[in-house]
Structure formats: C-alpha cells, structure tokens
Design a protein around this motif. Structure first.
Motif, PDB file in Angstrom:
ATOM      1  N   ILE A   6      36.079  -1.447 -19.141  1.00  0.00           N
ATOM      2  CA  ILE A   6      35.345  -0.425 -19.509  1.00  0.00           C
ATOM      3  C   ILE A   6      34.634   0.636 -18.880  1.00  0.00           C
ATOM      4  O   ILE A   6      34.196   0.543 -17.026  1.00  0.00           O
ATOM      5  CB  ILE A   6      33.648   0.093 -20.045  1.00  0.00           C
ATOM      6  N   ASP A   7      35.033   1.950 -18.964  1.00  0.00           N
ATOM      7  CA  ASP A   7      34.711   3.510 -17.831  1.00  0.00           C
ATOM      8  C   ASP A   7      32.761   3.176 -17.294  1.00  0.00           C
ATOM      9  O   ASP A   7      32.425   3.407 -17.851  1.00  0.00           O
ATOM     10  CB  ASP A   7      34.694   4.453 -18.524  1.00  0.00           C
ATOM     11  N   PRO A   8      32.859   2.703 -16.550  1.00  0.00           N
ATOM     12  CA  PRO A   8      30.637   2.929 -15.769  1.00  0.00           C
ATOM     13  C   PRO A   8      30.591   4.073 -16.366  1.00  0.00           C
ATOM     14  O   PRO A   8      29.277   3.553 -16.312  1.00  0.00           O
ATOM     15  CB  PRO A   8      31.320   3.269 -14.543  1.00  0.00           C
ATOM     16  N   ARG A   9      30.785   5.202 -16.591  1.00  0.00           N
ATOM     17  CA  ARG A   9      29.633   6.261 -17.324  1.00  0.00           C
ATOM     18  C   ARG A   9      29.057   5.524 -18.552  1.00  0.00           C
ATOM     19  O   ARG A   9      28.229   5.824 -19.411  1.00  0.00           O
ATOM     20  CB  ARG A   9      30.173   7.125 -17.138  1.00  0.00           C
ATOM     21  N   VAL A  10      30.505   5.117 -19.070  1.00  0.00           N
ATOM     22  CA  VAL A  10      30.185   4.696 -20.911  1.00  0.00           C
ATOM     23  C   VAL A  10      29.405   3.850 -20.376  1.00  0.00           C
ATOM     24  O   VAL A  10      28.680   3.430 -21.676  1.00  0.00           O
ATOM     25  CB  VAL A  10      31.887   3.725 -21.743  1.00  0.00           C
ATOM     26  N   ARG A  11      29.747   2.553 -20.302  1.00  0.00           N
ATOM     27  CA  ARG A  11      29.023   1.203 -19.915  1.00  0.00           C
ATOM     28  C   ARG A  11      27.088   2.445 -19.524  1.00  0.00           C
ATOM     29  O   ARG A  11      25.976   1.140 -20.419  1.00  0.00           O
ATOM     30  CB  ARG A  11      29.385   0.392 -19.174  1.00  0.00           C
ATOM     31  N   ALA A  12      27.428   2.761 -18.418  1.00  0.00           N
ATOM     32  CA  ALA A  12      25.395   3.461 -18.810  1.00  0.00           C
ATOM     33  C   ALA A  12      24.890   3.702 -19.774  1.00  0.00           C
ATOM     34  O   ALA A  12      23.913   3.416 -20.609  1.00  0.00           O
ATOM     35  CB  ALA A  12      25.864   4.322 -17.208  1.00  0.00           C
ATOM     36  N   LEU A  13      26.051   4.416 -20.483  1.00  0.00           N
ATOM     37  CA  LEU A  13      25.493   5.197 -21.710  1.00  0.00           C
ATOM     38  C   LEU A  13      25.204   4.264 -22.435  1.00  0.00           C
ATOM     39  O   LEU A  13      23.884   4.180 -23.884  1.00  0.00           O
ATOM     40  CB  LEU A  13      25.937   6.224 -22.264  1.00  0.00           C
ATOM     41  N   ALA A  14      25.632   3.573 -23.025  1.00  0.00           N
ATOM     42  CA  ALA A  14      25.388   2.404 -23.897  1.00  0.00           C
ATOM     43  C   ALA A  14      24.133   1.436 -23.310  1.00  0.00           C
ATOM     44  O   ALA A  14      23.336   1.052 -24.564  1.00  0.00           O
ATOM     45  CB  ALA A  14      26.145   1.449 -23.809  1.00  0.00           C
ATOM     46  N   GLU A  15      23.865   1.085 -22.168  1.00  0.00           N
ATOM     47  CA  GLU A  15      22.810   0.387 -21.817  1.00  0.00           C
ATOM     48  C   GLU A  15      21.822   1.024 -21.792  1.00  0.00           C
ATOM     49  O   GLU A  15      20.572   0.632 -22.703  1.00  0.00           O
ATOM     50  CB  GLU A  15      22.472   0.168 -20.193  1.00  0.00           C
ATOM     51  N   GLU A  16      21.734   2.644 -21.890  1.00  0.00           N
ATOM     52  CA  GLU A  16      20.246   3.645 -22.251  1.00  0.00           C
ATOM     53  C   GLU A  16      20.546   3.579 -23.785  1.00  0.00           C
ATOM     54  O   GLU A  16      19.215   3.294 -24.299  1.00  0.00           O
ATOM     55  CB  GLU A  16      20.725   5.222 -21.146  1.00  0.00           C
ATOM     56  N   ILE A  17      21.213   3.161 -24.290  1.00  0.00           N
ATOM     57  CA  ILE A  17      20.642   3.664 -26.263  1.00  0.00           C
ATOM     58  C   ILE A  17      20.227   2.179 -26.592  1.00  0.00           C
ATOM     59  O   ILE A  17      19.359   2.277 -27.258  1.00  0.00           O
ATOM     60  CB  ILE A  17      22.592   3.241 -26.907  1.00  0.00           C
TER      61      ILE A  17
END
Length: 198
Positions: free
Chosen positions: A79-90
C-alpha cells in the motif's frame, strides 16, 4: 468518481466556525455524567434537539465503517505509504469521536447507535459489495479503491455534519460537526491529489 475541491476561503470560514463551536470542557467518554442530580447534566440534555440526536445516531456507524475501511487497507502489503498514513489518521481522529458521540447519546437518554443503523443510503456508506471489493483488492488497486471509496464516504459525513451545524442546538455537537466538515474537506483534497498522482 466525482471530486470536490474546497476553496481556501471556505476552509478558513469553517475553521473559524469550528473554533467558535468547540468547548474546552469536553466530557470524558464513559464517565457517568448523570449522577448527583447535576443541574448541568439536566441542562445538557435539555439543550439537545432532534437534529443533535440524529447526528450522533447516524455518525457513529458512519465513523465505524471508516475505521473498518482503514483497518482493511492497513492490513495489506504494497500500500502507498501516504495512503497508509491517511488511514492511520482517520482511525486516530474518528475512534475518540465515536466515544464522544456515544457519551452524548447516553447523556440525552437516547438509544445508542449500532452498525445495523448504517449511515443511510446517500450518506456515503459502502455496501457489502463495496467492502468486499476493498477487502479483495491488492497493492496499487487497493490504494486507489480506498481513496475513491473514502472520498465518497467523507462527502456523506460532510453532508450530515453540515445539517447538524445548520439545525443542531447542542453547542459541543455543533462544534464537533464543524470540525468534521473542516477536517474531512482537507482530507478529500489530499485524497484527490493522491489519485491524480497515482
């Protein structure tokens, strides 16, 4: 997929609304605020109207599904690390909001929402096929599908939150709704940028 880009002026206005509506004396989730015959608790229940109850009742399962979607993407490889970071923030943002919303429903002597209520059709909720597609997707396809679905999901939450800002009476609930609008508009912009770059 329909995309929406928030104007900076609109975001500034929403931020001002949110700061004006939020209370510094946030209630501790899970605490018993109805004891001791508190006049404050009685006033808080009296200050909630039907729009406040509907907002909390619908937003809980809506947030729960956003966390479920985030968990699905976080469990995948590639998974794109930026997408992973967004999921964590959500997850980090919405989990405590669920507890806050549940606490308000308890304070208002309103039934607590559960996942069976859903967010309602037209509220950006994913159906079983959508969730299955996300669960089955891998790698770049999973990253892109998560972004596309979460944009739609956020748009539904923003619509519900705007209704609360317009019609709600409980000041903390209206403040949370304003925060949801501002935060999720920014996240939609980030997700659209990621889609354009993919």
């Amino acid at each position: 997929m329909r995309r929406r880009t928030a104007a900076p002026a609109a975001l500034a206005l929403l931020a001002a609304l949110t700061l004006g509506g939020c209370s510094d004396d946030a209630r501790e989730p899970g605490a018993d605020h109805r004891g001791h015959g508190s006049a404050d608790a009685q006033t808080e229940r009296a200050d909630a109207n039907e729009a406040d109850v509907m907002f909390a009742t619908m937003m809980i399962p809506h947030h729960e599904q956003a966390i479920e979607m985030s968990d699905l993407i976080l469990a995948k490889d590639g998974i794109d690390p930026r997408v992973r970071a967004l999921a964590e923030e959500i997850k980090q943002a919405q989990a405590p909001e669920i507890e806050q919303l549940r606490g308000w429903l308890a304070d208002w002597d309103a039934p607590t929402a559960d996942a069976s209520h859903g967010g309602g059709h037209g509220a950006g909720m994913m159906d079983e096929q959508d969730m299955a597609a996300l669960e089955d997707a891998e790698g770049d396809r999973a990253s892109r599908l998560f972004l596309e679905q979460m944009i739609e999901h956020h748009e539904g939450a923003i619509d519900m939150a705007r209704s609360e800002v317009a019609d709600g009476r409980h000041p903390d609930a209206v403040g949370l709704a304003g925060s949801i609008v501002a935060t999720q508009l920014l996240e939609i912009e980030r997700m659209n940028d990621l889609l354009e770059q993919s």
